[in-house]
Design an enzyme around this catalytic site. Structure first.
Site, PDB file in Angstrom:
ATOM      1  N   CYS A 215       1.624  -4.374  -8.644  1.00 12.72           N
ATOM      2  CA  CYS A 215       0.910  -3.206  -8.137  1.00 12.72           C
ATOM      3  C   CYS A 215      -0.091  -3.610  -7.052  1.00 12.72           C
ATOM      4  CB  CYS A 215       0.193  -2.497  -9.287  1.00 12.72           C
ATOM      5  SG  CYS A 215      -0.764  -1.079  -8.738  1.00 12.72           S
TER       6      CYS A 215
ATOM      7  N   CYS B  98      -3.401  -1.771  -7.082  1.00 11.94           N
ATOM      8  CA  CYS B  98      -4.314  -2.177  -8.144  1.00 11.94           C
ATOM      9  C   CYS B  98      -4.953  -3.528  -7.807  1.00 11.94           C
ATOM     10  CB  CYS B  98      -3.574  -2.335  -9.474  1.00 11.94           C
ATOM     11  SG  CYS B  98      -2.378  -1.048  -9.835  1.00 11.94           S
ATOM     12  N   ASP B  99      -4.174  -4.464  -7.260  1.00 14.90           N
ATOM     13  CA  ASP B  99      -4.632  -5.853  -7.185  1.00 14.90           C
ATOM     14  C   ASP B  99      -4.803  -6.414  -5.774  1.00 14.90           C
ATOM     15  OD1 ASP B  99      -4.586  -5.899  -9.969  1.00 14.90           O
ATOM     16  OD2 ASP B  99      -2.478  -6.458 -10.022  1.00 14.90           O
TER      17      ASP B  99
END
Ligand code: FAD
Ligand code: NAP
Length: 313
Positions: free
Chosen positions: A136, A139-140
């Site tokens: 992701c 997300c990261d």
């Protein structure tokens, strides 16, 4: 503490399919309950710009899903933050048990559990998951400011992730097992024009390299699928973007599935092999897997549930 709740229509999942089913089932005065699951809003909450949702030339995925949640709630759908852990579809009313200890019974069920990211299944991928290996980018990606990153895959997700990661990374290498991308042409153009992205064609990831103490990625070993040549690339982050599998755990032993676990529905319908159980969105769609098609199927499922209930009440 155990609790019991009955509803005419239980909707499982809060992606575009679930929320749209919530809107239609509410407008049909069925007072539906929608259980959101571990990812409220579904897959679009893991992306940034969505450019193909009709009516919005550009909208952020998480914003779009909040709007869908509100729309569904405004129409009267009860939205519950919980996860269904067990389903009994052997008799009506159907029974669903939840992580919070609630037992839901319902006269009809709409399954909209969507899909989840696939992994390559390498031991080193597992070892560094959350410590340099991710599925992701939204997300990261932030953790890789000024670092070199590799992205594995050649579909829309891989190309979008690679483009997004250029906001943070100094260099992104897109590693694909062929020399042709599966992604939309408009995304391919953006990828090939981006000076921070280098494609590496005909290579597959064979090992993620890194340190154990602390757990941290230092590079990848990749193999040329034509010549067998192995090379090492240094990088701090590895983003796996090789597709998604249907989230069918609740029903894979009771409903008919095909093509890698997608729930079979009757032609032009969301009816499954059990009367009163309907499936919508990526859980059943091996072909299009889009927000708009999922929403369309959510609408169909609610209309079909309404018809089923009126014929069976
Ligand atoms: P999902 O969005 O997958 O939602 C599934 C829901 O089910 C989740 O809320 C989850 O919490 C819930 N759930 C699962 N198991 C349980 C359980 N046991 N109990 C309760 N709830 C459960 N499509 C586009 O059209 N345009 C795009 O730009 C686009 N970009 C994308 C970017 C990325 C990074 C990804 C991964 C996908 C993208 N897609 C895009 C595809 C799109 O997100 C999906 O087609 C769509 O979200 C599928 O909707 P869905 O409702 O079927 O399921
Ligand atoms: P996908 O379209 O299935 O593509 C998966 C990619 O990963 C393919 O290029 C595939 O290679 C590669 N791959 C698969 N298994 C592999 C393995 N074991 N090793 C190496 N490479 C592997 O998946 P996706 O990109 O996640 O997209 C899923 C769905 O969501 C699609 O329908 C897509 O259109 C949709 N989506 C849409 C948008 C958008 O509209 N903007 C954005 C994201 C996703 P091959 O090509 O060689 O098979």
């Amino acid at each position: 503490m155990s609790d019991k709740k009955h509803t005419k229509v239980l909707i499982i999942g809060s992606g575009p399919a679930g929320y749209t089913a919530g809107i239609y089932a509410s407008r049909a005065m069925l007072n539906p309950l929608l259980v959101q699951g571990i990812e409220p809003g579904g897959q679009l909450t893991t992306t940034t710009e969505v450019e193909n949702w009709p009516g919005d030339s550009e909208v952020q995925g998480p914003d779009l899903m909040l709007r869908m949640e509100k729309h569904s709630k405004d129409m009267g759908c009860e939205i519950i933050s919980d996860i269904i852990t067990d389903l009994d579809l052997s008799k009506r009313p159907f029974t669903a048990k939840s992580d919070r200890g609630v037992t839901y019974t319902s006269d009809a069920i709409i399954l909209a559990t969507g899909a989840r990211a696939k992994w390559l299944g390498l031991a080193s991928e597992e070892k560094f998951k959350g410590f340099g290996v991710s599925a992701c980018a939204t997300c990261d990606g932030f953790f890789y400011r000024g670092e070199e990153i590799v992205v594995i895959g050649g579909g829309n997700t891989a190309v979008e992730e690679a483009l997004f990661l250029t906001k943070f990374a100094s260099k992104v290498t897109l590693i694909h097992r062929r020399d042709e991308l599966r992604s939309e042409k408009i995304l391919q153009d953006r990828l090939l024009k981006n000076p921070k992205i280098s494609p590496l064609w005909f290579y597959e990831l064979i090992e993620v390299l890194g340190t154990s103490n602390p757990l941290s990625v230092t590079g990848v070993r990749v193999k040329n699928v034509k010549t067998g040549d192995i090379i090492t690339l240094s990088c701090k982050g590895v983003f796996i973007a090789i597709g998604h599998s249907p989230a069918n755990e609740l029903i894979k032993h009771v409903l008919e599935t095909h093509l890698g676990g997608y729930v079979v529905t009757k032609p032009d319908s969301t009816e499954t092999s059990i009367p009163g159980v309907f499936a919508a969105g990526d859980l059943t769609d091996h072909k299009y897997r889009q927000a708009v098609t999922s929403a369309g199927m959510g609408c169909m499922a609610a209309l079909e549930a309404e018809r089923f209930l009126s014929e069976n009440e």
